[in-house]
Design an enzyme around this catalytic site. Structure first.
Site, PDB file in Angstrom:
ATOM      1  N   ARG A  74      37.476  23.506  -6.186  1.00 19.59           N
ATOM      2  CA  ARG A  74      38.131  24.793  -5.942  1.00 19.59           C
ATOM      3  C   ARG A  74      39.467  24.873  -6.671  1.00 19.59           C
ATOM      4  O   ARG A  74      40.062  23.869  -7.029  1.00 19.59           O
ATOM      5  CB  ARG A  74      38.349  25.001  -4.436  1.00 19.59           C
ATOM      6  N   LYS A 217      33.701  29.191   0.507  1.00 20.48           N
ATOM      7  CA  LYS A 217      35.009  29.127   1.143  1.00 20.48           C
ATOM      8  C   LYS A 217      35.676  30.504   1.159  1.00 20.48           C
ATOM      9  O   LYS A 217      36.555  30.759   1.977  1.00 20.48           O
ATOM     10  CB  LYS A 217      35.898  28.079   0.459  1.00 20.48           C
ATOM     11  N   HIS A 236      37.404  24.969  10.786  1.00 18.00           N
ATOM     12  CA  HIS A 236      36.891  24.172   9.661  1.00 18.00           C
ATOM     13  C   HIS A 236      36.368  22.862  10.261  1.00 18.00           C
ATOM     14  O   HIS A 236      37.073  21.852  10.285  1.00 18.00           O
ATOM     15  CB  HIS A 236      38.009  23.910   8.635  1.00 18.00           C
ATOM     16  N   SER A 254      38.624  18.334   3.602  1.00 18.62           N
ATOM     17  CA  SER A 254      37.584  17.937   2.653  1.00 18.62           C
ATOM     18  C   SER A 254      37.496  16.419   2.508  1.00 18.62           C
ATOM     19  O   SER A 254      38.511  15.754   2.325  1.00 18.62           O
ATOM     20  CB  SER A 254      37.898  18.540   1.294  1.00 18.62           C
ATOM     21  N   LYS A 258      32.994  15.302   7.759  1.00 12.12           N
ATOM     22  CA  LYS A 258      32.347  16.317   8.610  1.00 12.12           C
ATOM     23  C   LYS A 258      30.833  16.346   8.378  1.00 12.12           C
ATOM     24  O   LYS A 258      30.050  16.302   9.312  1.00 12.12           O
ATOM     25  CB  LYS A 258      32.915  17.725   8.323  1.00 12.12           C
ATOM     26  N   THR A 259      30.441  16.439   7.112  1.00 10.78           N
ATOM     27  CA  THR A 259      29.014  16.535   6.794  1.00 10.78           C
ATOM     28  C   THR A 259      28.310  15.214   7.086  1.00 10.78           C
ATOM     29  O   THR A 259      27.274  15.173   7.751  1.00 10.78           O
ATOM     30  CB  THR A 259      28.823  16.919   5.313  1.00 10.78           C
ATOM     31  N   ASP A 273      30.235  22.548   8.357  1.00  3.30           N
ATOM     32  CA  ASP A 273      31.548  22.869   7.762  1.00  3.30           C
ATOM     33  C   ASP A 273      32.325  24.027   8.400  1.00  3.30           C
ATOM     34  O   ASP A 273      33.541  24.004   8.394  1.00  3.30           O
ATOM     35  CB  ASP A 273      31.349  23.169   6.274  1.00  3.30           C
ATOM     36  N   ARG A 338      28.143  17.513  -5.675  1.00  6.05           N
ATOM     37  CA  ARG A 338      27.770  18.166  -4.418  1.00  6.05           C
ATOM     38  C   ARG A 338      26.324  18.599  -4.420  1.00  6.05           C
ATOM     39  O   ARG A 338      25.732  18.846  -5.475  1.00  6.05           O
ATOM     40  CB  ARG A 338      28.607  19.444  -4.233  1.00  6.05           C
TER      41      ARG A 338
END
Ligand SMILES: Nc1ncnc2c1ncn2[C@@H]1O[C@H](COP(=O)(O)OP(=O)(O)OP(=O)(O)O)[C@@H](O)[C@H]1O
Ligand SMILES: O=C([O-])CC(=O)C(=O)O
Ligand SMILES: [Ca+2]
Ligand SMILES: [Mn+2]
Length: 548
Positions: A74, A217, A236, A254, A258-259, A273, A338
């Site tokens: 990003r 996002k 988030h 990030s 989390k994932t 997410d 990703r």
């Protein structure tokens, strides 16, 4: 027909102006052209991407391997929010939200529209953000690359044929002209990349970056404004649920896990997410997951590895020309490799993605200094303190210009996506945690035994064992000791984790003097950062920080 924001039975939860709705209903895109591809099949998007987009291939597992071009993460410094009268007083202008004039937005918008209308092929994907129909937003994505359309097909909630037929006007439109640059001489532009959101016109325009993560996002940023305005809390975080229906939230910036950690064979996945905590429970905003792939292996992350197959979009990875086997250790294009896949590619996804009120709030931090404990139990004041602080390390690659872990404080564990002031989200979280008696934990998925370069990242199997111990109830009744300075409660034992690892002091491989210096350094960073919120935070929350 006037576009509408999500409606509750009581009517619209978001006020809007009928006259304006009528005028922005015409977003400039020629929807009548015959070659417009709306909600096209996955196979057709594969074929187009392979035929027309350089750098596209099929992996041995059947995933579509794509290149996002120059930008592989990003671009937060190129993100703008339009300064207009319907939202300007609400927005937290400053660290992450930079103003763009309505006029400059129109210039970007026109540039995107002209680019898109002159492409040989144009893709439109209509989908939903939010599994709870009461809060759901209708999102339209208009783009020139099949890759982008497939990405959002995976990441939004895919409408049924019936829902698509009755879709009507979208609530928000994303115009992705990422292959075409912004004009650097447009007022407010500082590069040829521009990601801008206009809440009044309900539009988002992307120029000069083809990194698809900007779109997901962007949707999150929109929800991060609309949901708190509607009285519910956007987060988030990832979320999963045990067999007894107990929900856990995993907050984290990030790359904190989390994932990875929410994909748990013993629990149903709600989402990886973006979530919203309402009066009835938690719903996922998305219809898919977006996993980091660096060093991915079938042994360590079987659910995610298995989700990479026909239909998945695999970005910026390197593979063998003959076998098409992906080398997940290869960082030559980016460390931020990703994969985007529909959530049902995870075997135990919970569909629809809606869970009960959370019982455990797990805050993930990736401490590159190696001094935060692998797990600590937080008091409610400490939970607020750490949520507002949002300490972690930015990992290489997810954002432009970050090449090695960099200590950062990212309010609410997601500062780049906040639209309102952090304390507004924190206050709502405190209320909800109190009301539902949720327990809070801080988990360091980062370094242990020494700082980055000396120690190593804590083994994934240890982080998983810690989370299992939270879910089994083992940790709640464990014996604790207090970790000085930070005042954190550390369990003395956790099944499956060597005892010396649990306390950073005993895990440390260097000298104790070096250890103390590092602890002090981090404590100072926390105190310095929290200075910004001192005035708005209650006394007990201020007191929950480190004491030197
Ligand atoms: N102990 C650990 N716990 C969690 N993840 C770990 C651990 N050690 C290494 N990792 C790796 O760290 C990465 C965590 O990334 P993950 O995709 O879960 O982040 P995320 O929080 O979902 O970030 P984002 O919001 O950017 O998607 C994965 O590549 C994972 O394999
Ligand atoms: O936004 C992205 O590109 C990936 C992500 O989930 C994050 O950075 O939080
Ligand atoms: Ca993730
Ligand atoms: Mn994220």
């Amino acid at each position: 027909m006037a576009p509408s924001y999500p409606r509750s039975p009581a009517g619209s939860i978001y006020k809007h102006d009928a006259e304006l709705d009528a005028s922005v209903g015409k977003d400039g895109i020629d929807y009548t052209r015959v070659d417009l591809l709306r909600n096209t099949s996955v196979a057709k998007l594969y074929e187009d991407a392979l035929r027309y987009e350089p750098g596209t291939s099929i992996s041995s597992a059947g995933a579509l391997v794509t290149s996002s071009g120059k930008k592989t993460g990003r671009s937060p410094r190129d993100k703008r929010i339009v300064d207009e009268e319907t939202t300007t007083d609400d927005i937290w202008w400053g660290p992450v939200n930079t103003k763009l004039s309505e006029h400059a937005f129109l210039i970007n918008h026109e540039r995107a529209v002209d680019y898109l209308n002159t492409r040989e092929r144009l893709y439109v994907f209509d989908g939903f953000a939010g599994w709870d129909p009461k809060y759901r937003l209708k999102i339209r994505v208009v783009c020139a690359r099949a890759y982008h359309s497939l990405f959002m097909h995976n990441m939004l909630i895919r409408p049924t044929e019936e829902e698509l037929k009755n879709f009507g006007e979208p609530d928000f439109t994303i115009l992705n002209a990422g292959a075409f640059p912004a004009n650097r001489y447009t007022t407010g532009m500082t590069s040829n990349t521009s990601v801008s959101i206009n809440f009044k016109r309900r539009q988002m325009v992307i120029l000069g970056t083809e990194y698809a993560g900007e779109m997901k996002k962007g949707v999150f940023t929109i929800m991060h404004y609309l949901m708190p305005k509607a009285g519910v809390l956007s987060l988030h975080s990832s979320a999963n649920q045990g067999l007894d229906g107990d929900t856990s939230l995993f907050f984290g910036l990030s790359g904190t896990g989390k994932t990875t950690l929410s994909a748990d064979p013993a629990r149903a996945l709600i989402g990886d997410d973006e979530h919203v905590w309402t009066d009835t429970g938690v719903f996922n905003i998305e219809g898919g997951c977006y996993a980091k792939c660096i060093d991915l292996s079938a042994e360590k992350e079987p659910e995610i590895f298995g989700a990479i197959r026909f239909g998945s979009v695999l970005e910026n990875v390197v593979f063998d020309e003959d076998t098409r086997i992906v080398d997940y250790t290869d960082k030559s294009l980016t460390e931020n490799t990703r994969c985007a896949y529909p959530i049902e590619y995870i075997p135990n996804a919970l569909l629809p993605c809606i869970g009960a009120h959370p019982k455990n709030i797990i805050m993930l931090t990736c401490d590159a200094l190696g001094v935060l404990p692998p797990v600590s139990k937080l008091t409610s004041s400490q939970a607020m303190y750490h949520f507002i602080s949002g300490y972690t390390s930015k990992m290489a690659g997810t954002e432009d210009g970050v090449f090695e872990p960099e200590a950062t404080f990212s309010a609410c564990f997601g500062q780049p996506f906040l639209v309102l002031h952090p304390t507004q989200y924190a206050t709502m979280l405190a209320q909800k945690m109190h009301e539902h008696k949720a327990d809070a934990w801080l988990i360091n998925t980062g370094w242990n035994g020494g700082a980055y370069g000396k120690g190593k990242r804590i083994a994934l199997k240890y982080s998983r064992a810690i989370i299992d111990a939270i879910h089994s109830g083992e940790l709640k009744s464990a014996e604790y000791e207090t970790y000085p300075i930070f005042g954190l409660e550390i369990p003395k034992a956790v099944k499956g984790v060597p005892a010396e690892v649990l306390n950073p002091a005993t895990a440390w491989q260097g000298t104790q003097c070096e250890f103390q210096t590092t602890v002090t350094k981090l404590a100072n960073l926390f105190n310095q950062n929290f200075g910004k919120y001192q005035d708005q935070a209650t006394e007990d929350v201020v007191a929950a920080g480190p004491k030197l």
